[in-house]
Design an enzyme around this catalytic site. Structure first.
Site, PDB file in Angstrom:
ATOM      1  N   GLU A 247      39.363  48.915  36.696  1.00 12.41           N
ATOM      2  CA  GLU A 247      39.359  48.670  38.142  1.00 12.41           C
ATOM      3  C   GLU A 247      37.907  48.477  38.530  1.00 12.41           C
ATOM      4  OE1 GLU A 247      41.962  48.086  39.502  1.00 12.41           O
ATOM      5  OE2 GLU A 247      43.538  49.230  38.537  1.00 12.41           O
ATOM      6  N   CYS A 281      35.616  49.448  46.743  1.00 11.81           N
ATOM      7  CA  CYS A 281      35.752  48.174  46.018  1.00 11.81           C
ATOM      8  C   CYS A 281      36.616  47.176  46.781  1.00 11.81           C
ATOM      9  CB  CYS A 281      36.300  48.415  44.621  1.00 11.81           C
ATOM     10  SG  CYS A 281      37.791  49.421  44.605  1.00 11.81           S
TER      11      CYS A 281
END
Lengths: 475, 68
Positions: A247, A281
């Protein structure tokens, strides 16, 4: 009054203190505690414990595993105030956001625990008398690496996935924000999780990853963090033929079509940019706004951003805390200077607040040219970059022009436009008319440089399994 | 039926051939909320328990959506 917890390693069901490094409060740069660094012996012990934990946990029924996970999340919910306090001290985010992160982490682990009972295989029709059955089997010991921006919910993703599927895990959580993971491990310990199923270590990240990833018993590497580190760890895992869940970074586009209300969309956007001071993110960052509503959108965005209360996260009146460390402040200053030199206008924020603590305001840059560094490099901070576009095609092209592809957002009231965006925006997660990128039940992850694999949803749990085809004549 | 005496291939053949909603091999009447339960022939329609259970309460819908 809650206190910052004593930080310890958790290996084979035992807590251990070792020398390590200071944990800094980003609000005032004071030292909160010492994060212990695992020695080589500690890592060997963690591996041996995880192997033993896997043998035991993989033979425990999914229902029993779920019961233990729920017992742990109940404890975390009960202890939410102490946990949130520690996370705000070490990470800076407002206390309300720390509480929400804990609740979200609990929801993730609870959903995974329930879904762990539904990891079905299948039977494949074949020649008469031949049966192909395809069970999903557990992958083995998991090595997990979690980042500083979500001290509890990122570890929760990894621990929830591994433990619900039936795997054991060695978690190396962030050395900058370790308390969330320590508190999480404490809850599992108190809930009666057998020794070795969950192990928590800290140290010099590269030393730990380079030691753990090649070890034969480690069968899956999961990491949340930057693109360069993710590529490095993936290469290392590849050299040892191990799958990864990565990720990595994002640079989320937000496409704002001219059929929406520019004022309310701008207010939603400014609020959506503020969580974790933009150090997320999936933070909405590149706003591609259609020409007709651009000026009103930009004005409302700047107005709402300037009204954002920035300060100590422990004060519930504050909506944004400090950045996590000095590096982020320096990065914001550099990106703002570069963008303005190339023609962008600062319409809110733009300069560091005070000279103690890592405070930087919600900053709005209007008319940001395509060649500004901030448009190419993930800012990972409170920067909103506004760009005027003349058409939907131009917006899509610009949205897809970076190597990142994690989350994307769009605002439109036109069903045809929404469908087109769903087809064309190159991201793992697209949210239309809202700014929530992930939930426990949906698969979360990226395309392109933003990563491999998914966390959450059915797809997330499947990453912790391997399929085996069993062919057997039955006639 | 002496279940213990069943050789494995015979067990597989029985599992496949007996027209019943559930077949137990080497055990009796094990029940689990994760495993669907219901009948073949006159014994009934539909299933309770397991993944199929909730589907009994749902309708499927085909949604055709042009995206070009």
């Amino acid at each position: 009054m809650p206190s910052y917890p004593e930080l310890k390693l958790y290996i084979g069901g035992e807590w251990k203190t070792t020398p390590g490094a200071a944990v800094i409060n980003p609000h005032d740069e004071s030292v909160l505690g010492t994060v212990p660094h695992a020695t080589r012996d500690d890592l060997d012990n963690a591996l041996a414990a995880a192997e033993q934990g896997f043998r035991l946990w993989s033979r425990t029924s999914p229902a029993k595993r779920a019961e233990t996970i729920f017992a742990a999340t109940r404890l975390m919910r009960d202890r939410i105030e102490g946990m949130a306090y520690a996370m705000t001290l070490e990470q800076g985010k407002p206390i309300g956001q720390s509480r929400l992160e804990i609740l979200r982490g609990c929801e993730i682990m609870e959903w995974d625990a329930q879904e762990g009972r539904r990891i079905y295989g299948r039977i494949i029709p074949s020649e008469p008398g031949m049966r192909h059955s395809v069970p999903r089997q557990l992958i083995g010991v998991v090595a997990a690496f979690s980042p500083w921006n979500f001290p509890m919910s990122s570890p929760a993703r990894k621990v929830g996935g591994a433990l619900s599927a039936g795997c054991s895990i060695i978690l190396k959580a962030s050395e900058e924000t370790p308390a969330g993971a320590v508190r999480l491990a404490r809850a599992f310990h108190d809930a009666g999780l057998p020794p070795g199923v969950l192990n928590l270590v800290f140290g010099k990240p590269s030393d730990i990853s380079e030691y753990l990833i090649p070890r034969p018993s480690v069968r899956l590497v999961t990491f949340t963090g930057s693109v360069p580190v993710g590529k490095h760890l993936s290469a290392m895992a590849g050299a040892h033929m191990k799958p990864v869940i990565m990720e990595l970074g994002g640079h989320s586009p937000v496409i704002v079509c001219d059929d929406v209300d520019p004022v309310s969309t701008a207010v939603t956007s400014a609020i959506g940019k503020s969580p974790d001071a933009g150090q997320v993110c999936v933070s909405p960052t590149r706003f591609f706004v259609e020409d007709k509503i651009y000026d009103r959108f930009a004005a409302s965005f700047a107005e709402r951003a300037a009204a954002m209360k920035v300060g100590n996260g422990l004060d519930p009146a504050n909506q944004m805390g400090p950045l996590a460390n000095e590096r982020r402040v320096a990065a914001m200053e550099m990106l703002v200077a570069d963008a303005t030199a190339k023609g962008a206008r600062v319409t809110a924020g733009g300069t560091r607040i005070g000279n103690r603590g890592y405070y930087f305001p919600l900053t709005v840059l209007a008319d940001v040219p395509d060649d500004a560094r901030a448009m190419r490099e993930e800012p990972f901070g409170p920067l909103a970059l506004l760009s005027r576009v003349r058409s939907l095609d131009e917006a899509i092209e610009k949205a897809n022009s970076v190597p990142y592809g994690l989350a994307g957002y769009a605002f439109t009231n036109n069903a045809r436009t929404a469908d087109r965006l769903a087809e064309c925006v190159e991201v793992g997660n697209l949210s239309i008319n809202h700014l929530v990128a992930s939930s426990a039940e949906t698969p979360f992850g990226g395309v392109k440089d933003s990563g491999i694999g998914r966390e959450g949803g059915v797809e997330g749990l499947q990453c912790y399994t391997v399929v085996k085809n069993v062919s057997h004549p039955t006639a | 039926m002496s279940c213990q005496a069943l050789a494995k291939p015979r067990a597989h053949r029985l599992a496949k051939s007996i027209r019943a909603g559930s077949v137990w091999i080497n055990c009796y009447q094990a029940m689990d909320p994760a495993v669907q339960f219901g009948g073949h022939k006159m014994s009934g329609c539909g299933r309770e328990s397991g993944a199929r259970h909730l589907e009994e309460y749902l309708n499927v819908k085909s949604v055709w959506n042009r995206t070009d």
